[in-house]
Design a protein around this motif. Sequence first.
Motif, PDB file in Angstrom:
ATOM      1  N   THR A   1      35.480  38.598  61.311  1.00  0.00           N
ATOM      2  CA  THR A   1      35.198  39.915  61.880  1.00  0.00           C
ATOM      3  C   THR A   1      35.686  39.979  63.334  1.00  0.00           C
ATOM      4  O   THR A   1      34.906  40.111  64.267  1.00  0.00           O
ATOM      5  N   TYR A   2      36.986  39.851  63.467  1.00  0.00           N
ATOM      6  CA  TYR A   2      37.630  39.933  64.778  1.00  0.00           C
ATOM      7  C   TYR A   2      39.016  40.534  64.600  1.00  0.00           C
ATOM      8  O   TYR A   2      39.558  40.582  63.494  1.00  0.00           O
ATOM      9  N   ALA A   3      39.579  40.980  65.710  1.00  0.00           N
ATOM     10  CA  ALA A   3      40.955  41.475  65.724  1.00  0.00           C
ATOM     11  C   ALA A   3      41.626  40.932  66.977  1.00  0.00           C
ATOM     12  O   ALA A   3      41.024  40.912  68.055  1.00  0.00           O
ATOM     13  N   LEU A   4      42.854  40.472  66.837  1.00  0.00           N
ATOM     14  CA  LEU A   4      43.655  39.991  67.960  1.00  0.00           C
ATOM     15  C   LEU A   4      44.950  40.783  67.964  1.00  0.00           C
ATOM     16  O   LEU A   4      45.716  40.734  67.000  1.00  0.00           O
ATOM     17  N   ASP A   5      45.162  41.529  69.042  1.00  0.00           N
ATOM     18  CA  ASP A   5      46.354  42.350  69.179  1.00  0.00           C
ATOM     19  C   ASP A   5      47.122  41.911  70.417  1.00  0.00           C
ATOM     20  O   ASP A   5      46.537  41.766  71.493  1.00  0.00           O
ATOM     21  N   TRP A   6      48.438  41.699  70.247  1.00  0.00           N
ATOM     22  CA  TRP A   6      49.291  41.274  71.346  1.00  0.00           C
ATOM     23  C   TRP A   6      50.155  42.411  71.837  1.00  0.00           C
ATOM     24  O   TRP A   6      50.655  43.202  71.046  1.00  0.00           O
ATOM     25  N   GLY A   7      50.338  42.451  73.146  1.00  0.00           N
ATOM     26  CA  GLY A   7      51.267  43.366  73.783  1.00  0.00           C
ATOM     27  C   GLY A   7      52.286  42.554  74.554  1.00  0.00           C
ATOM     28  O   GLY A   7      52.337  41.331  74.445  1.00  0.00           O
ATOM     29  N   ARG A   8      53.062  43.222  75.369  1.00  0.00           N
ATOM     30  CA  ARG A   8      54.093  42.525  76.153  1.00  0.00           C
ATOM     31  C   ARG A   8      53.503  41.551  77.161  1.00  0.00           C
ATOM     32  O   ARG A   8      54.110  40.529  77.470  1.00  0.00           O
ATOM     33  N   ASP A   9      52.343  41.882  77.723  1.00  0.00           N
ATOM     34  CA  ASP A   9      51.778  41.081  78.812  1.00  0.00           C
ATOM     35  C   ASP A   9      50.584  40.215  78.420  1.00  0.00           C
ATOM     36  O   ASP A   9      49.989  39.581  79.275  1.00  0.00           O
ATOM     37  N   GLY A  10      50.196  40.198  77.165  1.00  0.00           N
ATOM     38  CA  GLY A  10      49.051  39.400  76.761  1.00  0.00           C
ATOM     39  C   GLY A  10      48.373  39.994  75.553  1.00  0.00           C
ATOM     40  O   GLY A  10      48.924  40.867  74.875  1.00  0.00           O
ATOM     41  N   GLY A  11      47.186  39.513  75.276  1.00  0.00           N
ATOM     42  CA  GLY A  11      46.492  39.957  74.083  1.00  0.00           C
ATOM     43  C   GLY A  11      45.090  40.452  74.365  1.00  0.00           C
ATOM     44  O   GLY A  11      44.545  40.264  75.455  1.00  0.00           O
ATOM     45  N   LEU A  12      44.526  41.086  73.355  1.00  0.00           N
ATOM     46  CA  LEU A  12      43.144  41.544  73.410  1.00  0.00           C
ATOM     47  C   LEU A  12      42.455  41.055  72.147  1.00  0.00           C
ATOM     48  O   LEU A  12      42.874  41.380  71.031  1.00  0.00           O
ATOM     49  N   LEU A  13      41.422  40.250  72.331  1.00  0.00           N
ATOM     50  CA  LEU A  13      40.604  39.752  71.228  1.00  0.00           C
ATOM     51  C   LEU A  13      39.318  40.558  71.205  1.00  0.00           C
ATOM     52  O   LEU A  13      38.620  40.639  72.214  1.00  0.00           O
ATOM     53  N   ARG A  14      39.023  41.160  70.065  1.00  0.00           N
ATOM     54  CA  ARG A  14      37.779  41.912  69.890  1.00  0.00           C
ATOM     55  C   ARG A  14      37.000  41.276  68.752  1.00  0.00           C
ATOM     56  O   ARG A  14      37.503  41.186  67.626  1.00  0.00           O
ATOM     57  N   VAL A  15      35.793  40.796  69.055  1.00  0.00           N
ATOM     58  CA  VAL A  15      34.931  40.231  68.022  1.00  0.00           C
ATOM     59  C   VAL A  15      33.837  41.237  67.715  1.00  0.00           C
ATOM     60  O   VAL A  15      33.371  41.966  68.596  1.00  0.00           O
ATOM     61  N   SER A  16      33.462  41.307  66.470  1.00  0.00           N
ATOM     62  CA  SER A  16      32.406  42.240  66.070  1.00  0.00           C
ATOM     63  C   SER A  16      31.488  41.543  65.081  1.00  0.00           C
ATOM     64  O   SER A  16      31.888  40.594  64.403  1.00  0.00           O
ATOM     65  N   GLY A  17      30.290  42.011  65.014  1.00  0.00           N
ATOM     66  CA  GLY A  17      29.318  41.459  64.097  1.00  0.00           C
ATOM     67  C   GLY A  17      29.141  42.359  62.890  1.00  0.00           C
ATOM     68  O   GLY A  17      30.037  43.119  62.519  1.00  0.00           O
ATOM     69  N   THR A  18      27.974  42.251  62.315  1.00  0.00           N
ATOM     70  CA  THR A  18      27.611  43.094  61.182  1.00  0.00           C
ATOM     71  C   THR A  18      26.373  43.890  61.585  1.00  0.00           C
ATOM     72  O   THR A  18      25.806  43.683  62.660  1.00  0.00           O
ATOM     73  N   SER A  19      25.909  44.769  60.713  1.00  0.00           N
ATOM     74  CA  SER A  19      24.712  45.553  61.037  1.00  0.00           C
ATOM     75  C   SER A  19      23.480  44.665  61.187  1.00  0.00           C
ATOM     76  O   SER A  19      22.571  44.978  61.944  1.00  0.00           O
ATOM     77  N   THR A  20      23.453  43.529  60.505  1.00  0.00           N
ATOM     78  CA  THR A  20      22.294  42.634  60.602  1.00  0.00           C
ATOM     79  C   THR A  20      22.520  41.477  61.572  1.00  0.00           C
ATOM     80  O   THR A  20      21.558  40.829  61.982  1.00  0.00           O
ATOM     81  N   ASP A  21      23.762  41.206  61.936  1.00  0.00           N
ATOM     82  CA  ASP A  21      24.099  40.124  62.863  1.00  0.00           C
ATOM     83  C   ASP A  21      25.055  40.655  63.931  1.00  0.00           C
ATOM     84  O   ASP A  21      26.253  40.367  63.917  1.00  0.00           O
ATOM     85  N   PRO A  22      24.539  41.437  64.863  1.00  0.00           N
ATOM     86  CA  PRO A  22      25.429  42.076  65.846  1.00  0.00           C
ATOM     87  C   PRO A  22      25.881  41.142  66.963  1.00  0.00           C
ATOM     88  O   PRO A  22      25.235  40.138  67.252  1.00  0.00           O
TER      89      PRO A  22
END
Length: 101
Positions: free
Chosen positions: A67-88
């Motif tokens: 449950t994460y997303a890693l997106d890269w651009g020209r200058d670096g990346g953005l990591l977004r982690v997310s939980g669930t409704s019961t484990d936020p």
Amino acid sequence: MNDLVLGAEYHVLRPSGPGGCTAVVREASFLMSGGGEAYAVGRTGLALGAAGSWGVDDGYRPVRSGTYALDWGRDGGLLRVSGTSTDPVVSGGSVDIDCGW
């Protein structure tokens, strides 16, 4: 506490970003809480401290669970982690991955 007691797991996230910049994540939990840190690892194979961190409820491990997303651009990346409704994710959850080039 050390990595053995916390059951720490390390994950190398793919794909790598610009210039071979790689996001490496450490996730750990103890009893009913947990968290993680992300590191930007460059060509040298070294990380100069954590790029960011997050806390989770009930020892949930977002990266291990996918449950994460890693997106890269020209200058670096953005990591977004997310939980669930019961484990936020209760703190953090968005990390800039920048190897400095």
